[in-house]
Design a protein around this motif. Sequence first.
Motif, mmCIF file in Angstrom:
data_model
loop_
_atom_site.group_PDB
_atom_site.id
_atom_site.type_symbol
_atom_site.label_atom_id
_atom_site.label_comp_id
_atom_site.label_asym_id
_atom_site.label_seq_id
_atom_site.Cartn_x
_atom_site.Cartn_y
_atom_site.Cartn_z
ATOM 1 N N ARG A 67 0.823 -1.205 0.000
ATOM 2 C CA ARG A 67 0.000 0.000 0.000
ATOM 3 C C ARG A 67 0.864 1.264 0.000
ATOM 4 O O ARG A 67 0.586 2.235 -0.715
ATOM 5 N N ARG A 68 1.941 1.266 0.770
ATOM 6 C CA ARG A 68 2.821 2.433 0.803
ATOM 7 C C ARG A 68 3.498 2.680 -0.554
ATOM 8 O O ARG A 68 3.645 3.827 -0.991
ATOM 9 N N SER A 69 3.895 1.601 -1.222
ATOM 10 C CA SER A 69 4.555 1.765 -2.512
ATOM 11 C C SER A 69 3.610 2.341 -3.557
ATOM 12 O O SER A 69 3.998 3.202 -4.362
ATOM 13 N N VAL A 70 2.328 1.891 -3.526
ATOM 14 C CA VAL A 70 1.349 2.409 -4.483
ATOM 15 C C VAL A 70 1.059 3.876 -4.188
ATOM 16 O O VAL A 70 0.971 4.714 -5.089
ATOM 17 N N THR A 71 0.919 4.204 -2.897
ATOM 18 C CA THR A 71 0.610 5.598 -2.529
ATOM 19 C C THR A 71 1.737 6.543 -2.918
ATOM 20 O O THR A 71 1.501 7.649 -3.414
ATOM 21 N N ALA A 72 2.979 6.155 -2.705
ATOM 22 C CA ALA A 72 4.129 7.020 -2.995
ATOM 23 C C ALA A 72 4.588 6.943 -4.443
ATOM 24 O O ALA A 72 5.448 7.719 -4.851
ATOM 25 N N GLY A 73 4.041 5.990 -5.209
ATOM 26 C CA GLY A 73 4.479 5.855 -6.592
ATOM 27 C C GLY A 73 5.801 5.146 -6.727
ATOM 28 O O GLY A 73 6.496 5.314 -7.728
ATOM 29 N N HIS A 74 6.207 4.381 -5.704
ATOM 30 C CA HIS A 74 7.458 3.629 -5.760
ATOM 31 C C HIS A 74 7.187 2.201 -6.197
ATOM 32 O O HIS A 74 6.053 1.722 -6.158
ATOM 33 N N SER A 75 8.272 1.500 -6.571
ATOM 34 C CA SER A 75 8.172 0.062 -6.749
ATOM 35 C C SER A 75 8.209 -0.588 -5.360
ATOM 36 O O SER A 75 8.642 0.003 -4.366
ATOM 37 N N LEU A 76 7.748 -1.834 -5.293
ATOM 38 C CA LEU A 76 7.740 -2.540 -4.016
ATOM 39 C C LEU A 76 9.160 -2.705 -3.496
ATOM 40 O O LEU A 76 9.424 -2.553 -2.294
#
Length: 789
Positions: A67-76
């Motif tokens: 969820r954090r990666s999707v919110t920040a636009g990062h890869s997992l």
Amino acid sequence: MSEPVTPPEQGGVPGLAEMARVVARQRAELDRLHEQAATAAVVERAKGVVMALTGCSAEAAGDTLLRRSVTAGHSLLEECLLTLGASERSAPRSPEETPAAPEERPAAGPPGDGSDDGLGRLALALAHALTPQDVARCVLDHLSAGQAADSVVLYARRADGSLNLIGHAGLGSREAAPWRQLPPFNGLAPLDALRAGEPRWLEDFPQDSKRYLLIGEPPERWRSRAWLPVPGEEGADACVGVLRSGEQPFSPSDRAHLLEVARLCAGPLRTFTAAAQGTGAAPADPVGSLFEALPVAAMLLTPLRTSSRETEDFRIEAATAQAGGFLGGDGDPVGQRLRAYRPGVADEPLWQCCLATLATGERHEGEQFAHEETVDGATELSTYSVRVTPLEDALVVIWVRHAPSDRQEQRLADLQRLGNLGWANWNLHTLEASWSAQAYAIVDRDPALEPVPLADLPQLALPEDRPTLSCAVRDMIGEGPPFDVLFRARTAQGVRHLRLVAEALADVHGRPVDVHGFIQDLTARRRAELALVESEREILTQHDVLRTERALVARLQHALLPLPGHPVHPAGLRVEVAYLPAQANIHVGGDWFSAIELPDGDALFVVGDVAGHGVDAVATMAQLRFTAKGMVITGSSLTGALGRLNTLLLHSRDARATATMVLARYRPSERRLVWAQAGHTPPLLLRDGGVTYLRRPPGMLLGAAPAPHFEEAECVLEPGDRLLLYTDGLVERPPENIDVGLERLAEAVARHPDEEPGSLHGLLETMLADDDRRDDVCVLDIRVPKQEE
């Protein structure tokens, strides 16, 4: 998953292309599994951190990271590395006490890119890093794509507060020596950044040099630097240094991106800082250590490619000490770009071999070259060649030294090529023969054919040269005397002039059993000899023609311009005449004179010079000389005569002919000299020991213009005066200005003002002693008696 290989039909063999495709698919699958395993290890470690901080389950920790990666636009993977870097030793017990969520962190793409895809690739590369050296190389590869860094260094803080260098990229092993360990002193930017927990941006080199102790040899190599503390469990225990050679400032986007890169490095560096703190030494670079131990000149290169995957340069990852002597750059080559360290390498065989090896995946070796080196304290030239071998995505370059036997063979081949000769050998017992490649080329024979037997060699010669060669070969086979024979042979390139030299080796009974020798192409030399003979023949013919022509012209000139054997006395004056031809003795010139007494008792003096030499000049001289005398005798004025002579010259056979002239008329009753000139040098007057040149009246040389203007001048001569009329050959010495010659003549006459009559010869010796005369010299020496008779 690997694919099974379909069994071939009974008695068949699988196709090589199909087997290659299967191997490629299996290799790609193996790479994918390795990457998946490395990524899984990072994800599991990050899940463990979240579980320790929040007390949630493994499944909930995985959902939180996703969820954090999707919110920040990062890869997992990138989010997992950030989580590992931001973890703390004391685990809070509630979700509110967890580290800052990724959406609160600033996000930035790589310089010049503007996207997060670059950070994702960096995160994936860091997941495979096994040593701090790998971390430094990953960061430099990521930053150098946008020209944001030239070198990267990694420091870990020890318990005593000092810093240890645990990784570096872009620096050679010798260049990294001053950076190895930093004591806990003030005035060091990396320590300042760690103590404050904030980055330090050094963008003004002169000011930064006053504030901090800048490291490096020389320190001005890196004009701007960034020191970024890496978040740890209790503050910052590691620091990333980004070094730039330019003095450009770090833009806001550069700073945000570099901070994100430092946070990505936190996770991988956690496993290394503890070891550095305990041992106080940075992990060794195994590749660099290996190359430092090699006893040959070698280096390891990795290609640097553009966005279109074209190779623009190579980075020197490792190099032996001997490699520096071949590269010729300054300092340690390790960590530098090849084209920057050796600017002209793109035009050298080394560069071409590297590109060819990358393109084909096969080893390439360049041509041999001479290299000067020191052996046992003495300088000598050795023969080397460069060999490039692929090693996965890198290249291993080795300079191979060739043994003396190899050099001897190469020298023999060069000798045959430069001398245009080739060796040949015939065994009279086994009838075997061997020729060098150059021998085949000289006789224009296909190398796939056997050498010509010794007995058949005369068949190569033209029919008229065949008997001589046949006799020499027959005598050698029978009795063994050596021979040196010249003959001609017809080839596809035309007739060649060849030389065959051979000698025989005899057995114990004195019979020839082995013949060896060489065949040489003398065509070029023979053509040069024939051309030289023809040129000499033409020169001799031309010399005879010139000699005959000069003799004819000289006889003509003597007939037209007879020289008096003694002084003449027109109008009571004493006149001595001198005429000297040019020393070149090739052409006869157009200088002339006249010194006659007119019917009315006046004296006429003429000195002239026609431009050029040869028959034309003599003919023009005769025409002007006799016409001038005729016009003055028949009553024409001096200026009128010059005007008519100019018209005559313009309408002569050679319309381009020009001439200079002085006409002077002396009236003895008044001792008055009236004179005019056409582009000629002025008369020289010697009176009472003083020397002056008469002021020239206006007058242009004859043949230069259709209507020139001429004027007369007068001079009253006194008893004892001496007047010289002369041509320019007396005073002119190219390339000096003629004024220098006029001054030299005046000085020569002034030094001996009281010389007796008949001394004109001494004056000529003084003026022309060191002069290689290129022009004729004509002089009239006119003297007025001291007492009138």
